[in-house]
Structure formats: C-alpha cells, structure tokens
Design a protein around this motif. Structure first.
Motif: not given
Length: 290
Positions: A111-117
């Motif tokens: 749910r935080r998105g792609v960046e830094g996953y």
C-alpha cells in the motif's frame, strides 16, 4: 560557533561504559527475569513479548537513518504470535507463523507503492528473522518444562534451560570485559569494534566453557563434554552477534540503538549476543540433555 553550554563527554574507561549504571540495570533486569521464571511463566512470556516490541521499535528508529522504514505493526503483532505459538505448539508451528508473518509484511508494504518496496521488504524480513524468530527460541526453551501458564514456584527443565542460556551468555560478556580491560592489546576487528580484542575473546572463551560445564553438570545433570560444547558454541555465537550489531550501527552512523537501559544503551545493545546464542544453545540442549 561552539556552544559553551554543551556538557563534556564523560570518559567511562577502556570498556566505554558507565559501570555503576550498567551493573544496576543488569541487576534489575535479572531479578525481574528470575522472579517471573520461578513463579509465573506467563509473566516471563510477557517480558519476551515486551522485549521484542522494544527491539523492533529500536531497529526501526535506527534503520530510518539509513532511509529504511520498517512496518512496525505487522512486525510487532506477528512477532507476538510467533512467540506464543512457539511456546504452546512448538517449532513446526513457529516456522508456519514466521512464513505467514513474512507474507503479511510484504502485502502490508504494497500500500506504500513501488518506491523503496524491495529495500523496505528486505529489511523487514531481516528484522523478522533477527528479532521475533530468534527470540521465539527462548519460548521453545521455556516449553521444555511444559507449557504451564499457572502461578506457582517451579524449577523445571525449561527454567533450567533459560537460566543456563542466560548465564553462559553473561559469562561471555563478563569474561570479555575483564580480560579486555586488563589485557586487551590486539584488536579483533578494529574497523567494526575497536574495543573488542583477541585477549577479550580468550577471556570470554574461558568463562563460557567454565560456566557451560558447571551449569550442564550441576544444574542440568548432563555430561561435562556437553558443557564444553555449550561454552564454545556460546562464545562464538555471542561474539558474532555483538560484531554483527556493531556493523549495523556503524553502517547507520549511530553509537547505540537507543538509551532505554541506563549504562547499556538500547535493548538491542544487550540482546545482540543473546539472540545469536539462543538457537544453537536450544538445539544442543534439546537433543543432548533434555
């Protein structure tokens, strides 16, 4: 411009500790652990859960300095489930709980998105293994005496195993401290931990083996050679655990994980050796003594 009001840094000697504060904190913690083990195992389980929650919080604060943001909630909740299931249902259920928690964490991070996953997910699974999974072996050790949540004085195999594990790890710390302060001249890993010396490691080995033999023979009614093996395993793993955490702190640019324990720094600064030692000690005692 320098600040005239800044307090001077206190020199606590070659060991780098405020020894009176460190001893007082250690005594308080050991008394709490001893009373809970002897009279109410549920309270000891509560101490384990509290410790893992604080440790996860400390790691998150430290990793934030490196641009890594751990998801505290699933780590803390999943870690608690892991400890409880290990105590009541054993190692197979612990493995399952660990796998499920890892998957939940990876889904949570979506749910935080792609960046830094990838960075955050990798660090989260690392933290899951480093703290809750290894910490759950303490619950496995305690369960050697039976998962009995009631109140009452008892010294069963689980209590003896926990006492052996804690005392032999403390022996490593004390032996290394004494020998390092008195004789330390040859750094073991100067880039990682300048105060750790080969003389200190030798002191840790002597204290660990002596403590291992004494505890296995007199407390656990085991063979002396098991005590020797226990001491050697403990000194190697405790030293590696300490060095690994030192590498982490240097990489993150911090001295201590926090200041929650006077004279010791953060809880992880005390748990590093214990977490590294518990799994092989449980394995050795489970198959050779209990």
């Amino acid at each position: 411009m320098t600040s005239a009001s800044a307090p001077p840094q206190r020199d606590h000697g070659r060991a780098g500790r405020n020894l009176p504060a460190a001893v007082a904190s250690a005594v308080v913690l050991l008394v709490a652990v001893a009373l809970s083990l002897l009279f109410w195992k549920t309270a000891f389980m509560g101490i384990i859960v509290l410790a893992l929650v604080v440790a996860v919080w400390e790691l998150r604060q430290g990793l934030l300095k490196g641009g890594i943001d751990l998801p505290e909630q699933p780590l803390m909740i999943g870690g608690t489930v892991m400890v409880v299931t290990a105590y009541f249902w054993g190692a197979p259920v612990l493995v399952t709980a660990t796998a499920v928690t890892a998957l939940v964490i990876m889904l949570w991070l979506l749910r935080r998105g792609v960046e830094g996953y990838v960075r955050n997910a990798t660090a989260s699974v690392f933290t899951l293994i480093y703290v809750p999974f290894l910490g759950s072996f303490v619950a496995l050790m305690l369960a050697e005496g039976g998962a009995t949540p009631g109140i009452g004085f008892r010294i069963d195999d689980g209590v003896k195993g926990i006492a052996t594990f804690i005392l032999v790890t403390i022996a490593s710390d004390i032996g290394g401290y004494v020998a390092g302060v008195l004789f330390g001249k040859h750094p073991m890993a100067p880039v990682i931990s300048p105060k750790k010396s080969w003389e200190g490691f030798a002191g840790s080995a002597v204290f660990c083996v002596a403590a291992g033999v004494a505890l296995v023979v007199w407390l656990l009614d085991g063979d002396w050679w098991v005590g020797v093996a226990l001491g050697l395993v403990a000194v190697v793993m405790a030293t590696l655990g300490d060095l690994c955490e030192s590498v982490m702190k240097r990489d993150l640019g911090i001295k201590d994980m926090s200041q929650v324990i006077p004279g010791h720094g953060g809880l992880m600064d005390r748990l590093d050796s214990l977490l590294a030692t518990i799994a092989p000690v449980w394995l050795l005692l489970h198959y050779l003594v209990f």
